[in-house]
Motif scaffolding. Structure first.
Motif, PDB file in Angstrom:
ATOM      1  N   LEU A 177      43.394 -23.434  66.082  1.00 27.99           N
ATOM      2  CA  LEU A 177      42.134 -23.553  65.358  1.00 27.99           C
ATOM      3  C   LEU A 177      41.230 -24.670  65.871  1.00 27.99           C
ATOM      4  O   LEU A 177      40.003 -24.561  65.782  1.00 27.99           O
ATOM      5  N   LEU A 178      41.819 -25.752  66.413  1.00 27.95           N
ATOM      6  CA  LEU A 178      41.038 -26.975  66.577  1.00 27.95           C
ATOM      7  C   LEU A 178      41.108 -27.622  67.951  1.00 27.95           C
ATOM      8  O   LEU A 178      40.453 -28.637  68.180  1.00 27.95           O
ATOM      9  N   ALA A 179      41.893 -27.074  68.872  1.00 26.63           N
ATOM     10  CA  ALA A 179      41.936 -27.651  70.217  1.00 26.63           C
ATOM     11  C   ALA A 179      40.610 -27.419  70.941  1.00 26.63           C
ATOM     12  O   ALA A 179      39.852 -26.507  70.612  1.00 26.63           O
ATOM     13  N   ASP A 180      40.347 -28.272  71.932  1.00 25.72           N
ATOM     14  CA  ASP A 180      39.112 -28.168  72.704  1.00 25.72           C
ATOM     15  C   ASP A 180      39.436 -28.405  74.175  1.00 25.72           C
ATOM     16  O   ASP A 180      40.212 -29.312  74.507  1.00 25.72           O
ATOM     17  N   ALA A 181      38.841 -27.615  75.045  1.00 28.75           N
ATOM     18  CA  ALA A 181      39.149 -27.724  76.472  1.00 28.75           C
ATOM     19  C   ALA A 181      38.505 -28.929  77.125  1.00 28.75           C
ATOM     20  O   ALA A 181      38.834 -29.258  78.275  1.00 28.75           O
ATOM     21  N   ASP A 182      37.599 -29.621  76.420  1.00 31.48           N
ATOM     22  CA  ASP A 182      36.834 -30.689  77.050  1.00 31.48           C
ATOM     23  C   ASP A 182      37.170 -32.088  76.561  1.00 31.48           C
ATOM     24  O   ASP A 182      36.642 -33.069  77.106  1.00 31.48           O
ATOM     25  N   GLU A 183      38.014 -32.219  75.539  1.00 31.18           N
ATOM     26  CA  GLU A 183      38.345 -33.561  75.065  1.00 31.18           C
ATOM     27  C   GLU A 183      39.727 -33.580  74.420  1.00 31.18           C
ATOM     28  O   GLU A 183      40.170 -32.589  73.829  1.00 31.18           O
ATOM     29  N   ASP A 184      40.398 -34.707  74.535  1.00 31.86           N
ATOM     30  CA  ASP A 184      41.674 -34.897  73.867  1.00 31.86           C
ATOM     31  C   ASP A 184      41.418 -35.136  72.383  1.00 31.86           C
ATOM     32  O   ASP A 184      40.618 -36.011  72.007  1.00 31.86           O
ATOM     33  N   ARG A 185      42.092 -34.340  71.566  1.00 32.45           N
ATOM     34  CA  ARG A 185      41.903 -34.422  70.120  1.00 32.45           C
ATOM     35  C   ARG A 185      43.221 -34.688  69.411  1.00 32.45           C
ATOM     36  O   ARG A 185      44.309 -34.473  69.965  1.00 32.45           O
ATOM     37  N   ALA A 186      43.102 -35.115  68.165  1.00 30.80           N
ATOM     38  CA  ALA A 186      44.262 -35.258  67.297  1.00 30.80           C
ATOM     39  C   ALA A 186      43.877 -34.738  65.919  1.00 30.80           C
ATOM     40  O   ALA A 186      42.785 -35.031  65.420  1.00 30.80           O
ATOM     41  N   VAL A 187      44.752 -33.943  65.335  1.00 30.30           N
ATOM     42  CA  VAL A 187      44.575 -33.505  63.950  1.00 30.30           C
ATOM     43  C   VAL A 187      45.416 -34.407  63.082  1.00 30.30           C
ATOM     44  O   VAL A 187      46.621 -34.568  63.313  1.00 30.30           O
ATOM     45  N   LEU A 188      44.808 -35.016  62.080  1.00 31.59           N
ATOM     46  CA  LEU A 188      45.470 -35.965  61.195  1.00 31.59           C
ATOM     47  C   LEU A 188      45.544 -35.382  59.798  1.00 31.59           C
ATOM     48  O   LEU A 188      44.517 -35.194  59.142  1.00 31.59           O
ATOM     49  N   LEU A 199      46.534 -32.962  70.588  1.00 30.21           N
ATOM     50  CA  LEU A 199      46.013 -31.810  71.325  1.00 30.21           C
ATOM     51  C   LEU A 199      45.317 -32.288  72.598  1.00 30.21           C
ATOM     52  O   LEU A 199      44.087 -32.364  72.667  1.00 30.21           O
ATOM     53  N   PRO A 200      46.093 -32.634  73.620  1.00 25.49           N
ATOM     54  CA  PRO A 200      45.469 -33.082  74.873  1.00 25.49           C
ATOM     55  C   PRO A 200      44.875 -31.912  75.642  1.00 25.49           C
ATOM     56  O   PRO A 200      45.301 -30.769  75.500  1.00 25.49           O
ATOM     57  N   ARG A 303      47.289 -44.720  69.114  1.00 25.62           N
ATOM     58  CA  ARG A 303      47.074 -45.481  70.347  1.00 25.62           C
ATOM     59  C   ARG A 303      48.321 -45.489  71.226  1.00 25.62           C
ATOM     60  O   ARG A 303      48.243 -45.472  72.453  1.00 25.62           O
ATOM     61  N   ALA A 304      49.483 -45.507  70.580  1.00 21.67           N
ATOM     62  CA  ALA A 304      50.729 -45.551  71.345  1.00 21.67           C
ATOM     63  C   ALA A 304      51.026 -44.229  72.042  1.00 21.67           C
ATOM     64  O   ALA A 304      51.610 -44.223  73.135  1.00 21.67           O
ATOM     65  N   HIS A 305      50.627 -43.103  71.446  1.00 19.37           N
ATOM     66  CA  HIS A 305      51.079 -41.812  71.943  1.00 19.37           C
ATOM     67  C   HIS A 305      49.974 -40.947  72.550  1.00 19.37           C
ATOM     68  O   HIS A 305      50.277 -40.020  73.296  1.00 19.37           O
ATOM     69  N   GLN A 306      48.707 -41.244  72.227  1.00 16.68           N
ATOM     70  CA  GLN A 306      47.612 -40.526  72.900  1.00 16.68           C
ATOM     71  C   GLN A 306      46.374 -41.418  72.876  1.00 16.68           C
ATOM     72  O   GLN A 306      45.407 -41.156  72.151  1.00 16.68           O
TER      73      GLN A 306
END
Length: 389
Positions: A177-188, A199-200, A303-306
């Motif tokens: 639903l929320l990944a993007d091909a142009d930026e590293d994201r995280a769902v919290l 979601l790298p 910060r530690a993991h992505q």
């Protein structure tokens, strides 16, 4: 019916599904009516038709919260009764949701019921540390009987049996639903416990719990104000950060554990807080400090993991606490922190939608877990299917 008998492995089945969950805070039953449709190009269309939160009976909620805070059931009879009461509440929630939506039960392919977690010990219980388990109550057979809809329940145990944590289970849906091909994201997800889906742009999807989000804030607020949660963070705003208390809270070894990791009220409860108090702190200062604990452990974990994350998409009840979001953002100045609503996904019903999706996976004979997230030995079809009456 074992999950492997639910359906042959193949394309996911289309149609209407209901997802049900009551989270760590036991603040209500989230119910989502979701339509899934597989397009010819292989993409899935996911549409939330209706989402509602239905309140628990007050006495039942109080008992569930007490169990979550570490109290013990008094007898097997009490546990059996709770299992039925929870299932009845979930069945009622389903019937109310469908009545509001104007959808007959016969139009729904299946219910995915998470149930209510009463213990989560993926690394073993205190008394021996060798027999991992997770326990979500709410008899799926009773839900199927009351609603006349096939019900998939007990999703987490198979992953734990395969050496995993049984959590988080929704990163695959977050990625869809929320990944993007142009930026590293995280769902919290800001429920009682906070968890991330990472979601790298390049690399595997990962996910894990970070520690408390709302569970300690809710419990402390209830004790000192009588309100079930700190609306808008107003109680925390009355206090000041207690740096010495924060340091004692952060000195918890669990925070240092590497992923895969998951937790719950068994670990983070009021007695855990009380053991770290001097005894002369003001209630509002403790609330402000607990909020900062949530914010800083969330930010430190990301910060530690992505560290390359540029956008944090928040969902769950904590989205409605602007002070919590503000503090998370203050610790992550390099990333945008915003609600999943800005990306077309209702933040209040992401988890309920997720259990509708998991039911669909099970009926299709497809795995519901991601071993890169839970640490399981491999992909597994999750849950137990209770056929429609």
């Amino acid at each position: 019916m074992p999950a492997s008998a639910a359906g042959s492995s193949g394309p996911p089945v289309d149609g209407l599904f209901v997802g049900l969950i009551s989270g760590t805070s036991a603040d209500g039953i989230d119910a989502a009516l979701v339509r899934f449709e597989r397009h010819p190009d292989g993409r899935d269309a996911v549409e939330l038709l209706l989402g509602r939160t239905y309140a628990w009976d007050d006495a039942l909620r109080a008992r569930l919260v007490a169990l979550g805070q570490g109290s013990d059931a008094q007898s097997l009879d009490e546990l059996g009764t709770l299992d039925v009461q929870i299932a009845e509440s979930f069945a009622d929630a389903t019937q109310r949701l469908l009545a509001e939506a104007g959808v007959p039960a016969g139009d729904v392919r299946a219910i995915g019921s998470h149930g209510q977690t009463v213990r989560h010990r993926p690394e073993g219980a205190r008394f021996d540390g060798r027999h991992p388990f997770t326990w979500q109550m709410g008899d799926g057979g009773l839900i199927a009987e009351r609603t006349g809809i096939a019900t998939v329940a007990d999703f987490r145990r198979r992953d734990v049996a395969a050496g995993g944590h049984g959590a988080p289970l929704l990163p695959a849906l977050h990625a869809a639903l929320l990944a993007d091909a142009d930026e590293d994201r995280a769902v919290l997800n800001l429920g009682g416990i906070a968890n991330f889906t990472l979601l790298p742009v390049d690399g595997p999807v990962r996910g894990f719990d970070t520690g408390p989000a709302n569970c300690l804030l809710d419990a402390w607020c209830l004790r000192h104000t009588g309100a079930a949660y700190d609306a808008g963070g107003a109680f925390a705003a009355q206090g000041e950060l207690d740096a010495e208390l924060l340091a004692r809270l952060l000195d918890e070894p669990w925070f240092m554990l590497p992923p895969p990791k998951s937790t719950g009220r068994e670990q983070f409860h009021l007695r855990w807080v009380e053991r770290r108090l001097d005894g002369d702190e003001s209630p509002a200062d403790v609330q402000a400090t607990l909020l900062e604990l949530s914010a800083i452990t969330i930010a430190d974990t990301l910060r530690a993991h992505q560290p390359t994350t540029r956008r944090v998409l928040a969902c769950g009840g904590g989205v409605h606490n602007p002070r919590l979001l503000e503090r998370i953002g203050a610790h992550l100045p390099e990333a945008v922190v915003e609600s999943t609503a800005r990306h077309g996904v209702d933040p209040d019903f992401v988890e309920a939608m997720g259990f509708a999706w998991l039911a669909r996976q099970t009926l299709s004979g497809l795995p519901g877990n991601l071993p890169s997230v839970t640490g399981a030995r491999g992909p597994r079809v999750l849950g137990v299917v209770h056929p429609a009456a």
